[in-house]
Design a protein around this motif. Structure first.
Motif, PDB file in Angstrom:
ATOM      1  N   PHE A   1     -21.327   6.243   1.045  1.00  0.00           N
ATOM      2  CA  PHE A   1     -21.679   6.394   2.151  1.00  0.00           C
ATOM      3  C   PHE A   1     -22.013   4.756   2.524  1.00  0.00           C
ATOM      4  N   LEU A   2     -22.680   4.088   1.877  1.00  0.00           N
ATOM      5  CA  LEU A   2     -22.993   2.791   2.114  1.00  0.00           C
ATOM      6  C   LEU A   2     -21.934   1.948   2.550  1.00  0.00           C
ATOM      7  N   ARG A   3     -20.747   2.320   1.911  1.00  0.00           N
ATOM      8  CA  ARG A   3     -19.551   1.548   2.043  1.00  0.00           C
ATOM      9  C   ARG A   3     -18.965   2.023   3.393  1.00  0.00           C
ATOM     10  N   VAL A   4     -18.721   3.280   3.676  1.00  0.00           N
ATOM     11  CA  VAL A   4     -18.406   3.682   4.879  1.00  0.00           C
ATOM     12  C   VAL A   4     -18.993   3.092   6.089  1.00  0.00           C
ATOM     13  N   LYS A   5     -20.432   3.119   5.984  1.00  0.00           N
ATOM     14  CA  LYS A   5     -21.413   2.730   6.973  1.00  0.00           C
ATOM     15  C   LYS A   5     -21.028   1.492   7.675  1.00  0.00           C
ATOM     16  N   GLU A   6     -20.166   0.413   6.886  1.00  0.00           N
ATOM     17  CA  GLU A   6     -20.122  -0.594   7.323  1.00  0.00           C
ATOM     18  C   GLU A   6     -18.501  -0.802   7.910  1.00  0.00           C
ATOM     19  N   LEU A   7     -17.790   0.387   8.053  1.00  0.00           N
ATOM     20  CA  LEU A   7     -16.764   0.133   8.571  1.00  0.00           C
ATOM     21  C   LEU A   7     -16.706   0.300  10.015  1.00  0.00           C
ATOM     22  N   SER A   8     -15.725  -0.131  10.543  1.00  0.00           N
ATOM     23  CA  SER A   8     -15.560  -0.234  12.109  1.00  0.00           C
ATOM     24  C   SER A   8     -14.400   0.389  12.666  1.00  0.00           C
ATOM     25  N   LYS A   9     -14.048   1.568  11.711  1.00  0.00           N
ATOM     26  CA  LYS A   9     -13.020   2.505  12.242  1.00  0.00           C
ATOM     27  C   LYS A   9     -13.300   3.822  11.844  1.00  0.00           C
ATOM     28  N   PRO A  10     -12.413   4.719  12.397  1.00  0.00           N
ATOM     29  CA  PRO A  10     -12.582   6.109  12.026  1.00  0.00           C
ATOM     30  C   PRO A  10     -12.423   6.607  10.440  1.00  0.00           C
ATOM     31  N   VAL A  11     -13.251   7.078   9.725  1.00  0.00           N
ATOM     32  CA  VAL A  11     -13.190   7.442   8.326  1.00  0.00           C
ATOM     33  C   VAL A  11     -13.346   8.835   7.983  1.00  0.00           C
ATOM     34  N   VAL A  12     -12.521   9.523   7.114  1.00  0.00           N
ATOM     35  CA  VAL A  12     -12.745  10.728   6.219  1.00  0.00           C
ATOM     36  C   VAL A  12     -13.508  10.627   5.054  1.00  0.00           C
ATOM     37  N   VAL A  13     -14.527  10.943   4.574  1.00  0.00           N
ATOM     38  CA  VAL A  13     -14.956  10.970   3.206  1.00  0.00           C
ATOM     39  C   VAL A  13     -14.956  12.437   2.678  1.00  0.00           C
TER      40      VAL A  13
ATOM     41  N   LYS B   1       0.950  -1.135  -0.042  1.00  0.00           N
ATOM     42  CA  LYS B   1       0.118  -0.064  -0.041  1.00  0.00           C
ATOM     43  C   LYS B   1       0.839   1.316   0.173  1.00  0.00           C
ATOM     44  N   SER B   2       1.968   1.209   0.687  1.00  0.00           N
ATOM     45  CA  SER B   2       2.659   2.479   0.782  1.00  0.00           C
ATOM     46  C   SER B   2       3.618   2.741  -0.517  1.00  0.00           C
ATOM     47  N   VAL B   3       3.723   1.822  -1.224  1.00  0.00           N
ATOM     48  CA  VAL B   3       4.234   1.947  -2.759  1.00  0.00           C
ATOM     49  C   VAL B   3       3.338   2.561  -3.804  1.00  0.00           C
ATOM     50  N   VAL B   4       1.984   1.684  -3.568  1.00  0.00           N
ATOM     51  CA  VAL B   4       1.107   2.055  -4.496  1.00  0.00           C
ATOM     52  C   VAL B   4       0.262   3.553  -4.193  1.00  0.00           C
ATOM     53  N   TYR B   5      -0.057   3.628  -3.115  1.00  0.00           N
ATOM     54  CA  TYR B   5      -0.689   5.097  -2.937  1.00  0.00           C
ATOM     55  C   TYR B   5      -0.010   5.893  -1.985  1.00  0.00           C
ATOM     56  N   GLU B   6      -0.324   7.166  -2.190  1.00  0.00           N
ATOM     57  CA  GLU B   6       0.190   8.263  -1.370  1.00  0.00           C
ATOM     58  C   GLU B   6      -0.622   8.221   0.218  1.00  0.00           C
ATOM     59  N   GLU B   7       0.116   7.907   1.166  1.00  0.00           N
ATOM     60  CA  GLU B   7      -0.296   8.248   2.429  1.00  0.00           C
ATOM     61  C   GLU B   7      -0.785   9.863   2.548  1.00  0.00           C
ATOM     62  N   ASN B   8      -1.611  10.255   3.564  1.00  0.00           N
ATOM     63  CA  ASN B   8      -2.120  11.644   3.684  1.00  0.00           C
ATOM     64  C   ASN B   8      -2.270  11.714   5.167  1.00  0.00           C
ATOM     65  N   LEU B   9      -2.516  13.087   5.612  1.00  0.00           N
ATOM     66  CA  LEU B   9      -2.648  13.487   7.210  1.00  0.00           C
ATOM     67  C   LEU B   9      -3.722  12.741   7.510  1.00  0.00           C
ATOM     68  N   PHE B  10      -4.891  12.138   7.175  1.00  0.00           N
ATOM     69  CA  PHE B  10      -5.819  11.513   7.877  1.00  0.00           C
ATOM     70  C   PHE B  10      -5.549  10.053   8.161  1.00  0.00           C
ATOM     71  N   SER B  11      -4.887   9.360   6.890  1.00  0.00           N
ATOM     72  CA  SER B  11      -4.554   8.173   7.064  1.00  0.00           C
ATOM     73  C   SER B  11      -3.188   8.051   8.233  1.00  0.00           C
ATOM     74  N   HIS B  12      -2.385   8.776   8.283  1.00  0.00           N
ATOM     75  CA  HIS B  12      -1.352   8.757   9.355  1.00  0.00           C
ATOM     76  C   HIS B  12      -1.962   9.020  10.517  1.00  0.00           C
ATOM     77  N   LEU B  13      -3.053   9.889  10.884  1.00  0.00           N
ATOM     78  CA  LEU B  13      -3.960  10.044  12.216  1.00  0.00           C
ATOM     79  C   LEU B  13      -4.715   8.715  12.463  1.00  0.00           C
ATOM     80  N   GLY B  14      -4.759   7.834  11.596  1.00  0.00           N
ATOM     81  CA  GLY B  14      -5.754   6.711  12.064  1.00  0.00           C
ATOM     82  C   GLY B  14      -6.854   6.425  11.351  1.00  0.00           C
ATOM     83  N   PHE B  15      -7.279   7.298  10.337  1.00  0.00           N
ATOM     84  CA  PHE B  15      -8.525   7.291   9.639  1.00  0.00           C
ATOM     85  C   PHE B  15      -8.469   6.473   8.210  1.00  0.00           C
ATOM     86  N   GLU B  16      -9.511   5.929   7.900  1.00  0.00           N
ATOM     87  CA  GLU B  16      -9.634   5.486   6.495  1.00  0.00           C
ATOM     88  C   GLU B  16      -9.945   6.745   5.761  1.00  0.00           C
ATOM     89  N   TYR B  17      -9.490   7.023   4.613  1.00  0.00           N
ATOM     90  CA  TYR B  17      -9.701   8.020   3.757  1.00  0.00           C
ATOM     91  C   TYR B  17     -10.408   7.552   2.551  1.00  0.00           C
TER      92      TYR B  17
END
Length: 645
Positions: free
Chosen positions: A292-304, A260-276
């Motif tokens: 919204f349907l997708r993030v509704k099923e997550l069990s971790k903090p998320v930023v849309v 994942k670290s190679v393929v996509y760029e991490e950002n502030l939110f992901s570094h803080l523990g959020f799904e982005y």
């Protein structure tokens, strides 16, 4: 059925989305908005119908706000976002917190308040902000920015402890995200790893265009290609690998992180523990719903991350969203309010005076906390761009930054609303007043404020200002006094506050142009034989003068004294001024428990036999109304004051 979301294919939404495969056409005689009485009603509409409903809502908001005034551009930009949220989530079981709350008009319309919407911001009518007293769908009253993540996280944790089901969604604008409170809450939310859902409504604006590194960072995220597809394909690949014991599992997780670290760029939110998730087109309801349907099923903090256009659907507000952020009644066709006054506003008088002094003194700087237009600093910015600083929605930083400028030898002027100055009390005391730094605070919207209601009243700042040593507090009544007071403040060697209301300046006359004397005021009306006196100050002195004029028509003579200085107050001089009078009325549009009137009343008690009456704002939160209605509500208008006389 596969559902495409931002170039990504997800599975498993067949049952939830199947009814939208064949959207129906809108009948020319059918109003979708009239059929929506609660959020559940929109769940039966197709995506095509939801789009038509969005168009209707924009027309409805535009028509209403053109008559009542209100926050226009922010609400026109949040229509589809609001519909998608209510389509996926179940309010109020799922708590939606709006930050700032001025983007909540669509939310109000589809939560049972359509028929009362014409009373928006009118006395006794709907508030322009979320208000729990109005509806169970308004979870938090959010008139000030940057609070939603903190209150949402607390609500979520509290519900978990009490075993109360439901999601918590914080809808925060990119401008509000510049506030320190929002960043503090992000840090804590990432640490707790609760399934808080944050919707970042990114329109590149707060009231004025956003500034700062956070704004630039969010813009960079918006323009980068979406990495959600790659991330989810990696997740699917990893999940397909059989797990053989803990060691293999750890190896797989390390592989997952590495790829994942190679393929996509991490950002502030992901570094803080959020799904982005994002960026997502904030005007594409189907895409919003799918995400919204997708993030509704997550069990971790998320930023849309949702991209919207402020002012969408009305060409005047699209081209100039700052001017159409908060508006009075206006013509939809021309976009013009058609209203003007021969007298300048206090804000424009401050702006003109500041520019005049800055023309001859290159040490003068101006600071705002995301309120460039509202505080009248736009002209200063154009004239002196190198001496103008917009710090974002960060009032605490604005004051401490100003203290640093003062230490360097500059003359900083912080233009700030009274209601927002409350957020920076510690900085005022610790960083400015304690070291005695020459910082000028231009406190706009002081006193009773029309339209915005209880969250925006400027009636509390004076209580804290009066208690701060080394601080001077002045209040002008005219543009001439504004000019004199600003000049006095800029030449002072200690901090000075100049307060003024959202109102027009009084007309100039001989009394108001009298030179300033520290701690002393002036008679703005003196008959020579009156035994009654009204003491007032600032823009409210207008009502005091009118009351004295009305009393004279009834054969009662009354003088009017304007304090000018609220701190320091030359009590000995004021005692001498008051000595000839048998009845004294002190009138101020400020909280009674924190105003200057209570001090005067107690100090004069031992030096005069006069009957002293104090009239101020009673111990309650003033609701939304016009300034004239608010003054009348608390007996501070001329007709009420003349009864006291």
């Amino acid at each position: 059925m596969d559902v495409a979301v931002d170039n990504v294919t997800y599975n498993g939404f067949d049952d939830m989305l199947v009814k939208n495969e064949l959207p129906s056409e809108k009948s020319p005689f059918c109003s979708y908005l009239e059929r929506i009485n609660e959020p559940g009603d929109i769940k039966n509409l197709s995506f095509r119908e939801l789009a038509l409903l969005a168009d209707e809502i924009r027309e409805f908001i535009l028509d209403t706000v053109s008559r009542t005034g209100g926050h226009l551009a922010s609400n026109l930009g949040a229509v589809e976002l609001t519909l998608a949220l209510h389509y996926v989530f179940d309010s109020p079981r799922d708590a939606i917190i709006w930050d700032v709350g001025h983007q909540c008009y669509t939310h109000k319309l589809i939560t049972g308040r359509r028929e009362r919407f014409a009373t928006l911001r009118q006395k006794g009518g709907l508030s322009g902000f979320p208000r729990p007293e109005e509806s169970p769908h308004d979870i938090v009253e959010t008139g000030h920015a940057s609070t939603s993540i903190s209150s949402g996280l607390g609500l979520l944790v509290g519900r978990e402890i009490l075993d109360i089901k439901g999601h918590v969604i914080a809808v925060i604008g990119d401008g509000a995200l510049t506030g320190g409170l929002a960043l503090e809450a992000l840090n804590h939310a990432g640490h707790l790893k609760k399934n808080l859902i944050i919707i970042l409504n990114d329109n590149d604006m707060s009231i004025s265009p956003n500034v700062g590194a956070i704004s630039y960072y969010i813009s960079r995220l918006s323009t980068s290609s979406s990495y959600q597809g790659v991330r989810d394909r990696i997740d699917s690949l990893i999940k397909s690998i059989p797990h053989y014991g803990d060691s293999a599992l750890k190896l797989v997780e390390r592989f997952k992180a590495a790829v994942k670290s190679v393929v996509y760029e991490e950002n502030l939110f992901s570094h803080l523990g959020f799904e982005y998730v994002g960026p997502v087109d904030g005007h594409d309801i189907e895409r919003l719903v799918s995400n919204f349907l997708r993030v509704k099923e997550l069990s971790k903090p998320v930023v849309v991350h949702v991209k919207t256009q402020k002012g969408k659907g009305y060409h005047h507000s699209e081209s100039n969203p700052t001017s159409y952020h908060g508006v009075g009644p206006f013509s939809i066709e021309t976009g013009s309010s058609g209203s003007s006054s021969a007298s300048p506003s206090f804000t424009s008088a401050f702006s003109a005076s500041l520019i005049k002094y800055a023309e001859v003194d290159n040490k003068i700087t101006a600071i705002t906390a995301a309120m460039e237009t509202g505080t009248g600093l736009s002209s200063f910015k154009e004239r002196f761009p190198d001496r103008f600083f917009d710090v974002g929605i960060a009032e605490q930083h604005a004051l401490t930054f100003a203290s640093g400028l003062a230490r360097a030898g500059l003359k900083p002027v912080v233009a700030i609303y009274a209601t927002f100055l409350q957020r920076a009390l510690d900085q005022l005391i610790h960083d400015i007043a304690l070291p005695g730094l020459p910082v000028v605070l231009a406190v706009d919207r002081a006193g009773l404020v029309p339209g915005d209601g209880d969250t925006h009243q400027g009636i509390y700042d004076l209580a804290m200002l009066r208690a701060v040593p080394s601080l001077s507090v002045l209040m002008p009544s005219t543009s001439c006094e504004m000019n004199m007071m600003l000049g006095w403040a800029l030449s002072a060697d200690s901090p000075v506050v100049i307060r003024y209301p959202k109102d027009t300046c009084l007309s100039e006359d001989g009394a108001f142009i009298s030179p300033l004397e520290k701690g002393r005021g002036i008679f703005v009306r003196k008959t020579g034989s009156a035994d009654r006196l009204i003491i007032g100050y600032g823009g409210h002195i207008r009502e005091c003068i009118k009351a004295a004029e009305l009393a004279e028509k009834q054969g009662i003579k009354c003088d009017v004294y304007s304090l000018r200085f609220l701190k320091p107050l030359d009590i000995d001089y004021l005692s001498a001024v008051c000595k000839p009078y048998k009845k004294i009325i002190i009138a101020e549009d400020i909280a009674a428990s924190g105003g200057v009137g209570s001090l005067i009343k107690s100090e004069l008690a031992d030096t005069t036999d006069a009957v002293i009456t104090l009239r101020a704002v009673s111990d309650e939160f003033p609701q939304h109304a016009t300034r004239e209605e608010l003054l009348a509500s608390y007996g501070l208008d001329a007709k009420s004051l003349v009864k006291l006389i």
